[in-house]
Design a protein around this motif. Structure first.
Motif, PDB file in Angstrom:
ATOM      1  N   GLY A 267       2.470  -6.384   4.894  1.00 28.73           N
ATOM      2  CA  GLY A 267       2.599  -5.223   5.767  1.00 28.73           C
ATOM      3  C   GLY A 267       1.271  -4.518   5.981  1.00 28.73           C
ATOM      4  N   ALA A 268       0.484  -4.425   4.931  1.00 23.88           N
ATOM      5  CA  ALA A 268      -0.817  -3.764   5.049  1.00 23.88           C
ATOM      6  C   ALA A 268      -1.748  -4.530   5.988  1.00 23.88           C
ATOM      7  CB  ALA A 268      -1.450  -3.634   3.660  1.00 23.88           C
ATOM      8  N   ARG A 269      -1.670  -5.845   5.969  1.00 22.15           N
ATOM      9  CA  ARG A 269      -2.512  -6.649   6.869  1.00 22.15           C
ATOM     10  C   ARG A 269      -2.084  -6.475   8.318  1.00 22.15           C
ATOM     11  NH1 ARG A 269      -2.458 -11.949   2.900  1.00 22.15           N
ATOM     12  NH2 ARG A 269      -4.256 -11.343   1.615  1.00 22.15           N
ATOM     13  N   ILE A 270      -0.773  -6.404   8.547  1.00 25.66           N
ATOM     14  CA  ILE A 270      -0.270  -6.163   9.895  1.00 25.66           C
ATOM     15  C   ILE A 270      -0.716  -4.778  10.376  1.00 25.66           C
ATOM     16  CG2 ILE A 270       1.849  -5.746  11.230  1.00 25.66           C
ATOM     17  CD1 ILE A 270       3.143  -7.964   9.490  1.00 25.66           C
ATOM     18  N   ALA A 271      -0.604  -3.793   9.486  1.00 31.19           N
ATOM     19  CA  ALA A 271      -1.038  -2.439   9.829  1.00 31.19           C
ATOM     20  C   ALA A 271      -2.514  -2.421  10.197  1.00 31.19           C
ATOM     21  CB  ALA A 271      -0.758  -1.492   8.654  1.00 31.19           C
ATOM     22  N   ARG A 272      -3.318  -3.164   9.448  1.00 32.41           N
ATOM     23  CA  ARG A 272      -4.756  -3.213   9.711  1.00 32.41           C
ATOM     24  C   ARG A 272      -5.040  -3.853  11.077  1.00 32.41           C
ATOM     25  NH1 ARG A 272      -6.064  -5.943   5.525  1.00 32.41           N
ATOM     26  NH2 ARG A 272      -6.071  -4.122   4.162  1.00 32.41           N
ATOM     27  N   CYS A 273      -4.323  -4.926  11.389  1.00 29.64           N
ATOM     28  CA  CYS A 273      -4.501  -5.575  12.702  1.00 29.64           C
ATOM     29  C   CYS A 273      -4.122  -4.621  13.831  1.00 29.64           C
ATOM     30  CB  CYS A 273      -3.630  -6.830  12.784  1.00 29.64           C
ATOM     31  SG  CYS A 273      -4.205  -8.227  11.803  1.00 29.64           S
ATOM     32  N   LEU A 274      -3.006  -3.913  13.659  1.00 33.92           N
ATOM     33  CA  LEU A 274      -2.558  -2.982  14.691  1.00 33.92           C
ATOM     34  C   LEU A 274      -3.564  -1.854  14.855  1.00 33.92           C
ATOM     35  CD1 LEU A 274      -0.270  -2.250  16.660  1.00 33.92           C
ATOM     36  CD2 LEU A 274       0.789  -0.944  14.808  1.00 33.92           C
ATOM     37  N   TRP A 275      -4.054  -1.309  13.750  1.00 32.65           N
ATOM     38  CA  TRP A 275      -5.032  -0.219  13.803  1.00 32.65           C
ATOM     39  C   TRP A 275      -6.326  -0.661  14.493  1.00 32.65           C
ATOM     40  CZ3 TRP A 275      -9.817  -0.305  11.243  1.00 32.65           C
ATOM     41  CH2 TRP A 275     -10.550   0.895  11.310  1.00 32.65           C
ATOM     42  N   TYR A 276      -6.756  -1.888  14.205  1.00 27.53           N
ATOM     43  CA  TYR A 276      -8.023  -2.379  14.765  1.00 27.53           C
ATOM     44  C   TYR A 276      -7.903  -2.732  16.243  1.00 27.53           C
ATOM     45  CZ  TYR A 276     -12.199  -5.266  15.395  1.00 27.53           C
ATOM     46  OH  TYR A 276     -13.375  -5.792  15.860  1.00 27.53           O
ATOM     47  N   GLU A 277      -6.807  -3.422  16.629  1.00 24.98           N
ATOM     48  CA  GLU A 277      -6.696  -3.935  17.998  1.00 24.98           C
ATOM     49  C   GLU A 277      -6.009  -2.968  18.961  1.00 24.98           C
ATOM     50  OE1 GLU A 277      -5.886  -8.025  18.791  1.00 24.98           O
ATOM     51  OE2 GLU A 277      -5.861  -8.540  16.665  1.00 24.98           O
ATOM     52  N   PHE A 278      -5.105  -2.148  18.450  1.00 18.93           N
ATOM     53  CA  PHE A 278      -4.339  -1.253  19.323  1.00 18.93           C
ATOM     54  C   PHE A 278      -4.235   0.130  18.665  1.00 18.93           C
ATOM     55  CE2 PHE A 278      -2.710  -5.604  19.786  1.00 18.93           C
ATOM     56  CZ  PHE A 278      -2.952  -5.841  21.135  1.00 18.93           C
ATOM     57  N   PRO A 279      -5.348   0.815  18.496  1.00 20.03           N
ATOM     58  CA  PRO A 279      -5.359   2.079  17.749  1.00 20.03           C
ATOM     59  C   PRO A 279      -4.429   3.144  18.326  1.00 20.03           C
ATOM     60  CG  PRO A 279      -7.425   1.771  18.963  1.00 20.03           C
ATOM     61  CD  PRO A 279      -6.696   0.466  19.013  1.00 20.03           C
ATOM     62  N   GLU A 280      -4.257   3.163  19.656  1.00 17.18           N
ATOM     63  CA  GLU A 280      -3.392   4.186  20.246  1.00 17.18           C
ATOM     64  C   GLU A 280      -1.940   3.986  19.823  1.00 17.18           C
ATOM     65  OE1 GLU A 280      -3.582   0.778  23.171  1.00 17.18           O
ATOM     66  OE2 GLU A 280      -4.897   1.761  21.728  1.00 17.18           O
ATOM     67  N   TYR A 281      -1.516   2.722  19.706  1.00 17.92           N
ATOM     68  CA  TYR A 281      -0.156   2.443  19.241  1.00 17.92           C
ATOM     69  C   TYR A 281      -0.016   2.732  17.750  1.00 17.92           C
ATOM     70  CZ  TYR A 281       1.528   0.357  23.586  1.00 17.92           C
ATOM     71  OH  TYR A 281       1.949   0.159  24.880  1.00 17.92           O
ATOM     72  N   TYR A 282      -1.047   2.429  17.000  1.00 23.58           N
ATOM     73  CA  TYR A 282      -1.026   2.725  15.565  1.00 23.58           C
ATOM     74  C   TYR A 282      -0.890   4.231  15.339  1.00 23.58           C
ATOM     75  CZ  TYR A 282      -2.459   3.022  10.684  1.00 23.58           C
ATOM     76  OH  TYR A 282      -2.496   3.291   9.336  1.00 23.58           O
ATOM     77  N   ASP A 283      -1.672   5.017  16.068  1.00 21.64           N
ATOM     78  CA  ASP A 283      -1.633   6.469  15.901  1.00 21.64           C
ATOM     79  C   ASP A 283      -0.273   7.031  16.310  1.00 21.64           C
ATOM     80  OD1 ASP A 283      -4.236   6.450  15.005  1.00 21.64           O
ATOM     81  OD2 ASP A 283      -5.105   7.041  16.930  1.00 21.64           O
ATOM     82  N   LYS A 284       0.293   6.498  17.382  1.00 18.32           N
ATOM     83  CA  LYS A 284       1.604   6.968  17.829  1.00 18.32           C
ATOM     84  C   LYS A 284       2.668   6.678  16.781  1.00 18.32           C
ATOM     85  CE  LYS A 284       5.051   6.564  21.509  1.00 18.32           C
ATOM     86  NZ  LYS A 284       5.210   8.040  21.625  1.00 18.32           N
ATOM     87  N   LEU A 285       2.624   5.470  16.223  1.00 13.39           N
ATOM     88  CA  LEU A 285       3.578   5.104  15.184  1.00 13.39           C
ATOM     89  C   LEU A 285       3.434   6.015  13.964  1.00 13.39           C
ATOM     90  CD1 LEU A 285       3.958   1.231  14.789  1.00 13.39           C
ATOM     91  CD2 LEU A 285       5.740   2.950  14.524  1.00 13.39           C
ATOM     92  N   ALA A 286       2.211   6.279  13.583  1.00 14.73           N
ATOM     93  CA  ALA A 286       1.964   7.140  12.425  1.00 14.73           C
ATOM     94  C   ALA A 286       2.551   8.529  12.654  1.00 14.73           C
ATOM     95  CB  ALA A 286       0.463   7.231  12.150  1.00 14.73           C
ATOM     96  N   ASP A 287       2.410   9.041  13.878  1.00 15.88           N
ATOM     97  CA  ASP A 287       2.962  10.355  14.198  1.00 15.88           C
ATOM     98  C   ASP A 287       4.488  10.333  14.166  1.00 15.88           C
ATOM     99  OD1 ASP A 287       0.488  11.526  14.493  1.00 15.88           O
ATOM    100  OD2 ASP A 287       0.412  11.260  16.671  1.00 15.88           O
ATOM    101  N   LEU A 288       5.093   9.280  14.702  1.00 13.34           N
ATOM    102  CA  LEU A 288       6.547   9.172  14.717  1.00 13.34           C
ATOM    103  C   LEU A 288       7.114   9.123  13.295  1.00 13.34           C
ATOM    104  CD1 LEU A 288       7.027   6.547  17.588  1.00 13.34           C
ATOM    105  CD2 LEU A 288       7.643   8.975  17.670  1.00 13.34           C
ATOM    106  N   ILE A 289       6.423   8.406  12.437  1.00 14.68           N
ATOM    107  CA  ILE A 289       6.866   8.301  11.037  1.00 14.68           C
ATOM    108  C   ILE A 289       6.632   9.619  10.302  1.00 14.68           C
ATOM    109  CG2 ILE A 289       6.426   7.137   8.846  1.00 14.68           C
ATOM    110  CD1 ILE A 289       5.738   4.620  10.560  1.00 14.68           C
TER     111      ILE A 289
END
Length: 294
Positions: A267-289
């Motif tokens: 899960g941490a590796r997937i999170a890292r890929c999402l943060w690196y390649e699609f930071p806007e989606y990562y940030d949105k997910l973090a806010d939703l959670i």
């Protein structure tokens, strides 16, 4: 460059996800949402048509909250509201059955860093890889045979037990998928009481229903199946599906199978890929959670 050569399909039956394993099989729920987000976004990088087959709650999650860029959304899986949620593969089987054009169905825990090879996109049938004599598959088949399960005519139930892994599944032979849908429906109907009376978890029949019948029916019809992984994959080289350190140059396809899904490091590796390649989606997910919207 995006291609229009084949439709990509993903399916999400929310009833099954919500009712089965804690955290949907992941180390935590956040990784489940990140997996779906990364999977869809990577597919959308290479394909113009990435279509979602889901139910109303699934659409509210993946489209309404996560804002994933699917080309089209069908709530066809609302029709499964009265079905046994432990048979999680029913959502995928329904998604296969309604396709009218060549397609590749991609699970929400599969990630690509390149389009699929041309020979896969043109193939009559496509699967991730063959599972030859995997102990778990053999044990489940033995349980079903010993319990008197009835299989479609011509489907063998003796060794070797070979299944087609459905991390990706699809092809250009749409007529085969109509036949496949008929046969899987028959299997469920004729074994309805046997499924209810199975000792332990009825979910054990899912891979037989989806992967074993796919392999056997394709062989029966003489329809060739092209595989993303052509080599024999055993538990000795199983890590081929989880080589995050080798993307994107050495490896362009990953699949967080069950044995990896529950690990925090996956899960941490997937999170890292999402943060690196699609930071806007990562940030949105973090806010939703953080705000407990998810």
């Amino acid at each position: 460059m995006k291609t229009e050569s084949i439709n990509i399909v993903q399916s999400y039956w929310s009833k099954s996800y919500q009712s089965n394993q804690p955290n949907f099989g992941w180390y935590n729920k956040a990784y489940h949402y990140m997996s779906w987000t990364l999977s869809c976004l990577k597919l959308s990088q290479f394909y113009k048509h990435v279509n979602l087959v889901t139910d109303t709650p699934g659409a509210e999650l993946l489209i309404g909250k996560l804002n994933l860029p699917y080309t089209s959304v069908s709530c066809e899986l609302d029709k499964l509201s009265n079905c046994d949620e432990k048979l999680w593969t029913l959502g995928k089987l329904r998604a296969y059955a309604i396709q009218e054009k060549p397609f590749i169905h991609v699970d929400g825990d599969v990630f690509i860093w390149n389009k699929f090879p041309d020979e896969l996109e043109r193939a009559p049938l496509v699967a991730q890889n063959d599972e030859v004599e995997y102990p778990y598959n053999f044990e489940v088949m033995k349980i079903l045979v010993d319990s008197g399960f009835i299989f479609p005519e011509g489907v063998k139930t003796v060794r070797p037990i070979i299944e087609s892994n459905a991390g990706i599944l699809g092809g250009c032979d749409i007529d085969f998928f109509k036949f496949y849908a008929e046969q899987t429906s028959y299997f469920i109907k004729v074994n309805e009481e046997r499924i209810k009376n199975l000792q332990g978890d009825t979910a054990t029949i899912n891979t037989v229903l989806e992967q074993y019948l796919f392999h056997e029916l394709a062989a029966q019809k003489g329809v060739p199946v092209a595989h993303y992984f052509k080599q024999n994959i055993t538990f000795r080289n199983f890590d081929i599906f989880n080589r995050f350190a080798s993307i994107p140059h050495e490896v362009q396809y990953l699949h967080a199978l069950g044995c990896y899904k529950s690990r925090q490091e996956t899960g941490a590796r997937i999170a890292r890929c999402l943060w690196y390649e699609f930071p806007e989606y990562y940030d949105k997910l973090a806010d939703l959670i953080k705000n407990k919207i998810l």
